[in-house]
Scaffold this motif. Structure first.
Motif, PDB file in Angstrom:
ATOM      1  N   LEU A 125     -43.263 -85.153   1.038  1.00  0.00           N
ATOM      2  CA  LEU A 125     -42.292 -84.174   1.561  1.00  0.00           C
ATOM      3  C   LEU A 125     -41.387 -84.792   2.632  1.00  0.00           C
ATOM      4  O   LEU A 125     -41.859 -85.476   3.533  1.00  0.00           O
ATOM      5  CB  LEU A 125     -43.060 -82.985   2.160  1.00  0.00           C
ATOM      6  N   VAL A 151     -35.887 -81.468   1.568  1.00  0.00           N
ATOM      7  CA  VAL A 151     -35.587 -82.149   0.300  1.00  0.00           C
ATOM      8  C   VAL A 151     -36.718 -81.884  -0.696  1.00  0.00           C
ATOM      9  O   VAL A 151     -37.904 -82.039  -0.356  1.00  0.00           O
ATOM     10  CB  VAL A 151     -35.421 -83.675   0.533  1.00  0.00           C
ATOM     11  N   ASN A 152     -36.372 -81.510  -1.908  1.00  0.00           N
ATOM     12  CA  ASN A 152     -37.389 -81.251  -2.939  1.00  0.00           C
ATOM     13  C   ASN A 152     -38.048 -82.550  -3.411  1.00  0.00           C
ATOM     14  O   ASN A 152     -37.445 -83.632  -3.327  1.00  0.00           O
ATOM     15  CB  ASN A 152     -36.743 -80.563  -4.142  1.00  0.00           C
ATOM     16  N   ASP A 153     -39.281 -82.446  -3.850  1.00  0.00           N
ATOM     17  CA  ASP A 153     -39.947 -83.548  -4.549  1.00  0.00           C
ATOM     18  C   ASP A 153     -40.881 -82.921  -5.573  1.00  0.00           C
ATOM     19  O   ASP A 153     -41.071 -81.706  -5.579  1.00  0.00           O
ATOM     20  CB  ASP A 153     -40.714 -84.448  -3.554  1.00  0.00           C
ATOM     21  N   MET A 196     -38.303 -72.709   0.799  1.00  0.00           N
ATOM     22  CA  MET A 196     -39.027 -73.618  -0.097  1.00  0.00           C
ATOM     23  C   MET A 196     -38.505 -73.493  -1.527  1.00  0.00           C
ATOM     24  O   MET A 196     -38.206 -74.503  -2.182  1.00  0.00           O
ATOM     25  CB  MET A 196     -40.527 -73.306  -0.022  1.00  0.00           C
ATOM     26  N   THR A 216     -45.327 -82.434  -3.640  1.00  0.00           N
ATOM     27  CA  THR A 216     -45.860 -81.622  -2.533  1.00  0.00           C
ATOM     28  C   THR A 216     -46.099 -80.182  -3.008  1.00  0.00           C
ATOM     29  O   THR A 216     -45.191 -79.561  -3.561  1.00  0.00           O
ATOM     30  CB  THR A 216     -44.882 -81.617  -1.336  1.00  0.00           C
ATOM     31  N   PRO A 217     -47.300 -79.663  -2.816  1.00  0.00           N
ATOM     32  CA  PRO A 217     -47.576 -78.278  -3.247  1.00  0.00           C
ATOM     33  C   PRO A 217     -46.678 -77.271  -2.521  1.00  0.00           C
ATOM     34  O   PRO A 217     -46.399 -77.416  -1.328  1.00  0.00           O
ATOM     35  CB  PRO A 217     -49.045 -78.069  -2.855  1.00  0.00           C
ATOM     36  N   ARG A 218     -46.237 -76.265  -3.255  1.00  0.00           N
ATOM     37  CA  ARG A 218     -45.362 -75.226  -2.671  1.00  0.00           C
ATOM     38  C   ARG A 218     -45.974 -74.605  -1.426  1.00  0.00           C
ATOM     39  O   ARG A 218     -45.277 -74.361  -0.438  1.00  0.00           O
ATOM     40  CB  ARG A 218     -45.130 -74.110  -3.694  1.00  0.00           C
ATOM     41  N   ALA A 222     -34.983 -74.998  -2.069  1.00  0.00           N
ATOM     42  CA  ALA A 222     -35.032 -76.465  -2.196  1.00  0.00           C
ATOM     43  C   ALA A 222     -35.613 -76.864  -3.552  1.00  0.00           C
ATOM     44  O   ALA A 222     -35.121 -77.789  -4.211  1.00  0.00           O
ATOM     45  CB  ALA A 222     -35.849 -77.071  -1.066  1.00  0.00           C
ATOM     46  N   HIS A 223     -36.643 -76.143  -3.976  1.00  0.00           N
ATOM     47  CA  HIS A 223     -37.288 -76.421  -5.267  1.00  0.00           C
ATOM     48  C   HIS A 223     -36.287 -76.287  -6.414  1.00  0.00           C
ATOM     49  O   HIS A 223     -36.268 -77.094  -7.341  1.00  0.00           O
ATOM     50  CB  HIS A 223     -38.459 -75.455  -5.453  1.00  0.00           C
TER      51      HIS A 223
HETATM   52  N1  NFA Z   1     -41.214 -79.046  -6.102  1.00  0.00           N
HETATM   53  C1  NFA Z   1     -42.515 -78.841  -5.478  1.00  0.00           C
HETATM   54  C2  NFA Z   1     -43.515 -78.329  -6.508  1.00  0.00           C
HETATM   55  O1  NFA Z   1     -43.126 -77.868  -7.553  1.00  0.00           O
HETATM   56  C3  NFA Z   1     -42.436 -77.850  -4.305  1.00  0.00           C
HETATM   57  C4  NFA Z   1     -41.480 -78.287  -3.238  1.00  0.00           C
HETATM   58  C5  NFA Z   1     -40.496 -77.430  -2.801  1.00  0.00           C
HETATM   59  C6  NFA Z   1     -41.567 -79.559  -2.676  1.00  0.00           C
HETATM   60  C7  NFA Z   1     -39.597 -77.794  -1.796  1.00  0.00           C
HETATM   61  C8  NFA Z   1     -40.661 -79.955  -1.671  1.00  0.00           C
HETATM   62  C9  NFA Z   1     -39.688 -79.063  -1.230  1.00  0.00           C
HETATM   63  N2  NFA Z   1     -44.800 -78.403  -6.196  1.00  0.00           N
END
Ligand code: NFA
Length: 101
Positions: free
Chosen positions: A93, A27-29, A56, A32-34, A59-60
């Protein structure tokens, strides 16, 4: 009845049901750093850098991405471990699971 005579089938054949597979979902947020997401995917789901990056970034961009499918207990323990790995570093995350159709 002689050995060679045909007897009616008594038992009904029960089809063996394969256990349903469960998806692990990333799940995106916004926090959390990529690179940390990529690190967790590589560690818990044995992905290489490019596979992990693709999951990643999906999801982003889309909000969620299916990471992999496993038997229910394995999907749940991997999702929990991956989520805890992030919590231990203070990141929100989240990995969830859901049964496949
Ligand atoms: N969206 C977050 C960011 O820009 C990266 C991320 C991707 C987080 C996938 C969670 C899942 N730092």
């Amino acid at each position: 009845m002689s050995d060679t005579a045909l007897r009616p089938r008594v038992k009904t054949r029960t089809k063996t049901q394969r256990p349903r597979l469960h998806k692990v979902i990333l799940v995106n947020d916004d926090y959390t750093p990529r690179e940390f997401v990529v690190t967790v995917l590589k560690a818990e789901f044995r992905m290489n850098e490019s596979q992990a990056y693709r999951v990643m970034i999906t999801a982003h961009q889309k909000g969620v991405c299916v990471v992999a499918v496993f038997a229910k207990d394995i999907a749940e323990s991997k999702a929990t471990r991956a989520t805890e790995m992030a919590r231990s570093q203070g990141y929100p995350l989240l990995f969830t699971t859901e049964p496949e159709e």
